[in-house]
Design an enzyme around this catalytic site. Structure first.
Site, PDB file in Angstrom:
ATOM      1  N   GLU A  39       0.881  -1.158   0.000  1.00 57.59           N
ATOM      2  CA  GLU A  39       0.000   0.000   0.000  1.00 57.59           C
ATOM      3  C   GLU A  39       0.923   1.213   0.000  1.00 57.59           C
ATOM      4  O   GLU A  39       1.821   1.299   0.838  1.00 57.59           O
ATOM      5  CB  GLU A  39      -0.885   0.031   1.256  1.00 57.59           C
ATOM      6  CG  GLU A  39      -1.849   1.203   1.220  1.00 57.59           C
ATOM      7  CD  GLU A  39      -2.634   1.396   2.523  1.00 57.59           C
ATOM      8  OE1 GLU A  39      -2.295   0.742   3.529  1.00 57.59           O
ATOM      9  OE2 GLU A  39      -3.572   2.211   2.523  1.00 57.59           O
ATOM     10  N   ARG A 263       5.386 -12.995   9.465  1.00 63.61           N
ATOM     11  CA  ARG A 263       6.133 -11.783   9.165  1.00 63.61           C
ATOM     12  C   ARG A 263       7.414 -11.747   9.981  1.00 63.61           C
ATOM     13  O   ARG A 263       7.568 -12.437  10.984  1.00 63.61           O
ATOM     14  CB  ARG A 263       5.278 -10.568   9.474  1.00 63.61           C
ATOM     15  CG  ARG A 263       4.938 -10.432  10.953  1.00 63.61           C
ATOM     16  CD  ARG A 263       4.505  -9.033  11.375  1.00 63.61           C
ATOM     17  NE  ARG A 263       4.368  -8.096  10.300  1.00 63.61           N
ATOM     18  CZ  ARG A 263       3.217  -7.563   9.911  1.00 63.61           C
ATOM     19  NH1 ARG A 263       2.094  -7.924  10.511  1.00 63.61           N
ATOM     20  NH2 ARG A 263       3.183  -6.687   8.954  1.00 63.61           N
ATOM     21  N   LYS A 273       4.175   0.560  10.445  1.00 62.38           N
ATOM     22  CA  LYS A 273       4.269   1.822   9.722  1.00 62.38           C
ATOM     23  C   LYS A 273       3.833   2.983  10.605  1.00 62.38           C
ATOM     24  O   LYS A 273       4.390   4.067  10.543  1.00 62.38           O
ATOM     25  CB  LYS A 273       3.362   1.773   8.491  1.00 62.38           C
ATOM     26  CG  LYS A 273       3.974   1.069   7.304  1.00 62.38           C
ATOM     27  CD  LYS A 273       3.067   1.273   6.094  1.00 62.38           C
ATOM     28  CE  LYS A 273       3.332   0.215   5.039  1.00 62.38           C
ATOM     29  NZ  LYS A 273       2.309   0.256   3.980  1.00 62.38           N
TER      30      LYS A 273
END
Length: 558
Positions: A39, A263, A273
């Site tokens: 994104e 992850r 983020k």
RNA sequence: UGACCGAUGGUGUAAUGGUAACACAGCAGAUUUUGAUUCUGUCAUUCUAGGUUCGAGCCCUAGUCGGUCAACCA
């Protein structure tokens, strides 16, 4: 390399095994197409590097391709600046995408998909507020209840959805939902939202749309449109998979398949983020590329190499269990590569002056030094030896412990690539701090021509006090003082390491640096790996410490 | 107190019913004009309890612990 030992079979991770199986059974007619779907709302970090290496690496290994697809379904958060930085980082890591695509390219197609579901009676327009919807949704332990708007007819839904697109309704007034199962134990199947009204300017489609698809209604279909064979994502999307599959099944489109992996987590840093943005906005760091950040751009600035990062991603493996990788492993991978390629140079970052009494004043003795002992082709350079030189302050001790084999009063030590010197006199200031050493050198001990017969244990780096360049040196330590800054008593910002950046304004470096390329990687002998920072100018050189050398003396002495 | 996922040395990752291995970290030593590199050696692992099997880290059951899920974010 032992080419005969290749029978020893290679370790495959579970995704490679899956791909090999699918290729073997011709599941997708032997085709492999992956995608990396960021994104564009932030900079890429080392966790993304794991995903990039996985997706692109799979394609490279098995003769497939990888698309780069920007997942831009939320106009309020996404920006072109991020698109550019993401593309730059992927290229820098050494990967090439097959096609550059955007989920927003599929908005028209996704709209048509929605219409199909409405016509099949599988989607409806809901007038409930977010709060009302949440109340109907139930909880993980209690089933939800039907929305009062599920009884609308297909015609009514079609009309309403058309008018949603036409901008007849305000934000939040209406949504389009899939009609699945309000009692499902999987919350994502309780009539999930497909479209919401957002009157925002989109970075690519401008003001064309005022309704935007949700992630779940966009991602799987985008994969399907591109005929992605293996859609690889992180574990938290596992509960989305039944919905991913449901849309594909109901729309009767290409059956891309989602597979989840764990992850990357690294200790002494944060990876979300939101938190990285906070560090930037609140000025804990100088920017997204502050060398202490776990972003790709920061690591590049700090002097990490793509090879090292790729090798790191390969080394950590891919599995489905939660993991926390030691930052030290990343550093190991960086050292491993830099050891092979870094140019050896001398720099003194905490200088102590030495005057060599028996060395003629004003004389320059030219010495030869290897650029890289690991790489004979790197050649040699010249160093200038003079009467006055600097050594590292910590390389001298007035009252040394037994195992200290650097310089001490009355002791001998070798200056790397130069001569053996003996410490004759220690000069101190009024506060008792050592400010200068008076030494003598052994003329017949010149490196490569040593006939002195003196053997010394210690070898020091040095820089001429009269023939040198000065530079700024920035030293970095871990950004946080605790292994896991998330999950502490206080907010993560309380654990930012106040000593994570040390700036040394006046280091002395050998003159040869004036000839070195701005992109070079260096090893400051006995100190660590360094690179030029982007703040450097010809008049003011700035170095970043990439990572230190392994230091067994530090262990012994502490 | 629901569903789903997971659990192998200190940290990661392999072993796919047949001798538990590799990397990092640690420790000890050798080499070294970088206390680096390199090399050698070494320590240390299958969450618990049952079951299936000639044989289980692997299959089954239960438990324990950890993660995920209730955004008009992705």
């Amino acid at each position: 390399m032992n080419h005969t030992a290749n029978e020893e079979h290679e370790k495959l991770n579970f995704i490679e095994q899956l791909v090999e199986e699918d290729l073997k059974t011709k599941k997708h007619y032997g085709r492999l197409l992956t995608r990396f779907p960021p994104e564009p709302n932030g900079y890429l970090h080392i966790g993304h590097a794991k995903s990039i290496c996985l997706n692109f690496g799979l394609a490279l290994k098995y003769g497939g391709k990888t698309n780069l697809r920007f997942d831009d379904t939320n106009p309020e958060k996404e920006e072109t600046e991020y698109v550019e930085s993401i593309k730059h980082d992927i290229k820098w890591l050494g990967f090439e995408w097959s096609e550059e695509l955007y989920t927003s390219d599929y908005f028209e197609q996704l709209y048509d998909f929605a219409v199909i579901l409405i016509k099949k009676g599988l989607a409806y327009v809901d007038d409930q507020t977010a709060e009302q919807m949440a109340a109907h949704k139930g909880t993980p332990t209690e089933p939800g209840t039907l929305s009062p708007y599920t009884s609308r007819t297909v015609e009514e839904n079609l009309d309403l959805f058309t008018r949603m697109r036409a901008g007849e309704f305000a934000e939040g007034e209406k949504t389009l939902r899939a009609r699945i199962d309000m009692t499902s134990p999987n919350m994502h199947l309780r009539d999930p939202l497909m479209y919401r009204i957002k009157k925002d300017h989109h970075h690519r489609t401008g003001d064309k749309w005022c309704i935007y698809p949700m992630y779940d209604f966009a991602h799987g279909q985008s994969d399907s449109i591109e005929k992605i064979t293996h859609s690889i994502c992180t574990l938290e999307f596992e509960v989305h998979r039944p919905l991913y599959d449901w849309y594909i099944k109901q729309l009767e489109i290409y059956p891309s398949q989602q597979t989840e992996f764990a992850r990357l987590n690294l200790n002494y840093t944060v990876m979300s983020k939101r938190k990285l943005l906070k560090l930037v906005q609140d000025r804990y760091v100088s920017g997204w590329d502050d060398p202490r950040m776990p972003t790709i751009s920061a690591m590049r600035r700090r002097g990490f190499t793509p090879e090292a990062i790729r090798n790191f991603c390969d080394t950590i493996g891919v599995a489905r269990r939660e993991n926390v990788i030691d930052f030290g492993l990343l550093e190991f991978c960086v050292r491993e590569h830099l050891n092979k390629i870094a140019l050896r140079r001398m720099a003194v970052i905490d200088p102590l002056k030495i005057i060599i009494a028996n060395f003629e004043e004003g004389k320059n003795e030219i010495l030869s030094a290897e650029n890289n002992p690991e790489d004979p082709e790197a050649g040699n350079r010249e160093m200038i030896f003079t009467r006055e030189i600097f050594i590292e302050h910590e390389d001298f001790m007035e009252n040394p412990p037994k195992k200290f084999f650097r310089l001490a009063p009355g002791g001998y030590v070798r200056l790397k690539n130069a001569f053996i010197i003996k410490c004759d006199e220690v000069i101190k200031d009024d506060a008792g701090k050592v400010t200068q050493l008076n030494c003598t050198y052994v003329p017949e001990s010149r490196s490569g021509h040593d006939t002195s017969g003196i053997s010394v244990k210690g070898v020091l780096h040095w820089v001429s006090a009269t023939e040198n360049i000065t530079a700024e040196v920035r030293l970095y330590d871990r950004l946080f003082t605790v292994e896991n800054p998330d999950n502490q008593e206080k907010e993560f910002l309380h654990y930012v390491n106040p000593d994570s950046l040390k700036i040394l304004n006046k280091a002395y470096i050998e003159k040869h640096f004036a000839l070195d390329s701005i992109d070079s990687k260096f090893q400051f002998l006995r100190l660590g790996y360094f690179c030029f920072d982007k703040d450097s100018t010809p008049q003011h050189l700035v170095f970043n410490k990439t990572v230190g050398l392994k230091d067994s003396w530090a262990k012994i002495s502490s």
